[in-house]
Scaffold this active site. Structure first.
Site, PDB file in Angstrom:
ATOM      1  N   ASN A  88       3.020   6.192  10.279  1.00  0.00           N
ATOM      2  CA  ASN A  88       2.201   7.211  10.921  1.00  0.00           C
ATOM      3  C   ASN A  88       1.021   7.650  10.059  1.00  0.00           C
ATOM      4  OD1 ASN A  88       3.593   7.981  13.448  1.00  0.00           O
ATOM      5  ND2 ASN A  88       5.283   8.417  12.064  1.00  0.00           N
ATOM      6  N   CYS A 134       6.749   1.865   8.063  1.00  0.00           N
ATOM      7  CA  CYS A 134       6.669   0.951   9.196  1.00  0.00           C
ATOM      8  C   CYS A 134       7.881   0.026   9.125  1.00  0.00           C
ATOM      9  CB  CYS A 134       5.384   0.143   9.134  1.00  0.00           C
ATOM     10  SG  CYS A 134       5.259  -1.066  10.462  1.00  0.00           S
ATOM     11  N   HIS A 183      -2.060   7.386  19.224  1.00  0.00           N
ATOM     12  CA  HIS A 183      -0.984   7.501  18.242  1.00  0.00           C
ATOM     13  C   HIS A 183      -1.154   6.331  17.288  1.00  0.00           C
ATOM     14  CE1 HIS A 183       3.415   8.552  17.417  1.00  0.00           C
ATOM     15  NE2 HIS A 183       3.259   7.439  16.745  1.00  0.00           N
ATOM     16  N   HIS A 196      -1.074   4.172  13.762  1.00  0.00           N
ATOM     17  CA  HIS A 196      -0.364   3.954  12.517  1.00  0.00           C
ATOM     18  C   HIS A 196      -1.341   3.454  11.479  1.00  0.00           C
ATOM     19  CE1 HIS A 196       4.132   3.914  13.818  1.00  0.00           C
ATOM     20  NE2 HIS A 196       3.486   4.965  14.227  1.00  0.00           N
ATOM     21  N   ARG A 216      10.151  14.025  14.282  1.00  0.00           N
ATOM     22  CA  ARG A 216      10.886  13.028  15.066  1.00  0.00           C
ATOM     23  C   ARG A 216      10.502  11.608  14.654  1.00  0.00           C
ATOM     24  NH1 ARG A 216      10.640   8.543  17.801  1.00  0.00           N
ATOM     25  NH2 ARG A 216       8.618   9.241  18.544  1.00  0.00           N
ATOM     26  N   ASP A 217       9.327  11.173  15.014  1.00  0.00           N
ATOM     27  CA  ASP A 217       8.872   9.818  14.688  1.00  0.00           C
ATOM     28  C   ASP A 217       8.876   9.588  13.182  1.00  0.00           C
ATOM     29  OD1 ASP A 217       5.861   7.905  15.622  1.00  0.00           O
ATOM     30  OD2 ASP A 217       7.782   7.290  14.796  1.00  0.00           O
TER      31      ASP A 217
END
Lengths: 336, 337
Positions: free
Chosen positions: A285, A276, A243, A245, A51-52
């Site tokens: 991520n 990003c 979460h 990055h 998803r992300d």
């Protein structure tokens, strides 16, 4: 020790003991194992690649490929795989096939497949498609909230309240995300208290877990520490996730410090999928493979098979025609 | 990420972005991030910049002497206090370092900055001193196989060679830094016992090396193995004489450095732009990027004396010249494409 005179109490005090026998301090401290870090025994990895990750990839990925990726990830031992997003395809074309993906994947028992639901409409669509867990996205930055979802933080909370209420009626767990937890592309510095305020609201509304996102990867172990300290005063540690990055290469040390503080849920994306959008050409991520390598190296159990994740990473990178962002993936197989 | 991603005016978020956050977060010293009873993070960390030597040595393109000199001069201007300039090893083995004398003589020696050079043996040492070196470095290994394959002799034999160098250096008033490679794993032997690392480190320290840099040569280490190894070594060598030299081949370098800081280490080796791939894993990264290390240290409130933007200028320069992309994530993030 109610009737013991103060003098005796003093003699029996720790301070006095250490003063009289200095060697004892070292012995006692060693027993507390300060020379070893204390990490959680088990860390749950929440895989957000499908998803992300994919949402931030330029190439539109065919539905069949998405399904195959998720199925491969389901076979790795990952306990949670964020499958898709029930957002309007007008805004996020990559997720237009959300219903087909959710219906097409093989649902491995003991694996959860949360989906994003930004509003009630999305939630109903998700449930109709068979979703059994959903996620809502708040922000610690007003400007980010306005620019990203066209409303203030307060307005977004009202929207989420509707979703959470509807979810509760169906006994569907809701995960809450807080973005810009360590910095905002518009506002810059974000006060830890703002993060804890939003996290607390989401938690009290009924989210079972709050994932704190360093959306632009600017955080360092210093800012991570301060932010977590603030949030942990409002939300139980076992309901928190990080979460991170890797835009500035800080993700793994940030995760490490979070673990040292007791956080035991980490979000990551296979092959570090997803650049990003705020720093063109940069990574986004953190890679699941690199996180696993580190966690296993410090003796933390995850239940995940790194080799199988590497296979899933190989598959999706080939399908996308891009190189993996995972350093572990790049290094392995070529070492002597 | 939020459900809706809008296009952003990227030019408005350009190179200043990373710097702003660093400025904000370093405002207060984060002692508690040490998270170890009785231990706080160091106030200051010394960065040992190994790009011009370790970095370039592992780059395929032979770099012109002028470029090397210019790189070192730019690094000198960034606030770094130690810059490993070159290596007095036979050009037959390391062609990249064939211009060792010209580089040494050509650089602008900034006062207060040290320019150590590698000297694998007595001959190299003498050539180095002749060329003006005032600090040298010797390289031991914690792995027998690595020692044999790399410098054609056993660990013990290499230590005897170094003994000669250290004695000569003492007489000449030249400081010696000792390196131990393969401290967290060996490309040939696999696991390396922490006690072996401690043994070699102790020998080098007792010989007279003022500092021992512990190198994760293949980048396989994790905070777990780093912690175990440092525990063993710090029993034999005072922690303020230790440095860590982490490779980022498996992405673990910054996490490993963080743990080392928590254990009292205050000297970190790194390479501008993450120069130098890993010769044991084709296509993989090698040295950790100085920019990324400095970003983390400043974010922890630790002083380094380094100006990150000047450092990034040096990184941009060498990458342009080498026609390669930087390995530094900070540099990648703040560069406007």
């Amino acid at each position: 020790m109610g009737n013991v005179p103060t003098a005796v109490k003093h003699c029996l005090s720790y301070e006095q003991l250490i003063q009289d026998y200095p060697w004892l301090k070292r012995l006692l401290l060693e027993e507390k194992n300060i020379t070893g870090h204390e990490y959680p025994e088990f860390v749950r990895i929440v895989e957000v690649g499908p998803r992300d990750g994919l949402q931030n990839e330029k190439e539109i990925v065919p539905t069949g490929v998405k399904i195959q990726l998720i199925d491969m990830l389901s076979g790795t031992g990952l306990p949670v795989i964020e499958a898709t997003s029930f957002v309007s395809s007008k805004w996020v074309p990559q997720m237009a096939d959300h219903t087909d993906v959710l219906r097409g994947i093989h649902r491995e028992p003991h694996v959860r497949y949360p989906v994003l639901t930004p509003n009630l409409q999305g939630f109903h669509d998700a449930v109709a498609a068979g979703a059994t867990e959903v996620a809502v996205f708040g922000s610690a930055s007003e400007t980010f909230s306005k620019k990203n979802i066209n409303c203030s933080i307060d307005e977004s909370m009202l929207r989420f309240e509707e979703v959470i209420k509807a979810a509760k009626e169906r006994q569907i767990p809701v995960r809450g995300y807080v973005s810009c937890a360590l910095g905002c592309p518009y506002e810059g510095h974000i006060e830890p208290s703002k993060v804890s305020e939003v996290a607390k609201r989401l938690y009290e509304m009924g989210c079972y877990e709050i994932s704190l996102g360093d959306t632009i990867g600017v955080g360092t172990p210093g800012s991570m520490f301060k932010m977590l300290q603030s949030v942990m005063a409002e939300v139980p540690t076992n309901a928190l996730a990080v979460h991170c990055h890797d835009t500035y290469g800080q993700a793994l040390p940030n995760i490490l410090i979070a673990l040292q503080m007791g956080v035991c849920v980490v979000d990551s994306a296979v092959a570090g999928l997803g650049g990003c959008p705020y720093a063109q050409g940069s990574s986004g991520n953190v890679s699941t493979e690199d996180v696993l390598y580190m966690l296993h190296g410090v003796g933390v159990e995850t239940g995940v098979n790194l080799a199988k994740v590497l296979e899933a990473g190989d598959f999706i990178c080939e399908a996308l025609g891009r190189q993996t962002n995972s350093r572990v993936a790049r290094a392995r197989g070529r070492t002597l | 990420m939020a459900a809706v991603v809008r296009l952003v005016n990227r030019s408005a978020l350009g190179s200043a972005m990373g710097q702003r956050y660093v400025a904000f977060s370093s405002a207060a010293k984060v002692n508690a991030a040490g998270l170890r009873a009785g231990r706080t993070l160091p106030d200051k960390v010394k960065i040992v910049e190994v790009g011009p030597r370790d970095g370039l040595q592992n780059e395929k393109t032979i770099v012109p002497t002028e470029t090397k000199i210019h790189l070192i001069d730019m690094l000198s201007a960034s606030g770094l206090s130690v810059i490993e300039a070159t290596s007095f090893v036979s050009p037959k083995w390391v062609p990249q370092m064939a211009d060792q004398v010209e580089v040494m003589k050509g650089i602008d020696r900034k006062p207060g900055v040290s320019y150590p050079v590698l000297t694998p043996n007595l001959k190299g040492f003498q050539a180095a001193v002749k060329a003006g070196a005032s600090e040298v470095a010797i390289f031991g290994a914690a792995s027998e196989l690595f020692s044999k394959k790399n410098i054609n002799c056993s660990v013990e034999e290499s230590l005897q060679r170094f003994d000669e160098v250290v004695r000569m250096a003492k007489e000449a008033g030249v400081r010696v830094r000792g390196y131990v490679s393969c401290v967290l794993g060996c490309p040939y032997e696999g696991n390396v016992a922490p006690e072996k690392v401690a043994h070699v480190a102790k020998r080098l320290y007792s010989m007279g090396c003022y500092e021992i840099s512990l190198g994760d040569t293949t980048g396989v280490g994790t905070p777990g193995s780093m912690s175990d190894m440092l525990e063993a070594v710090s029993r034999e060598v005072p922690v303020n004489a230790l440095a860590v030299h982490c490779h980022d081949t498996y992405g673990q370098a910054l996490a490993n450095i963080l743990v080392a800081l928590q254990m009292g280490i205050s000297v970190i080796d790194s390479s501008v732009a993450g120069l130098g791939g890993c010769p044991y894993a084709s296509g993989a990264s090698g040295n950790v990027a100085t920019e990324d290390v400095v970003y983390m240290l400043h974010g922890l409130g630790i002083q380094t004396g380094v100006d990150l933007s000047k450092l990034m200028d040096a990184g941009a320069f060498i990458c342009r010249t080498l026609n390669r992309r930087t390995s530094s994530k900070v540099a990648q993030a703040t560069c406007k494409l």
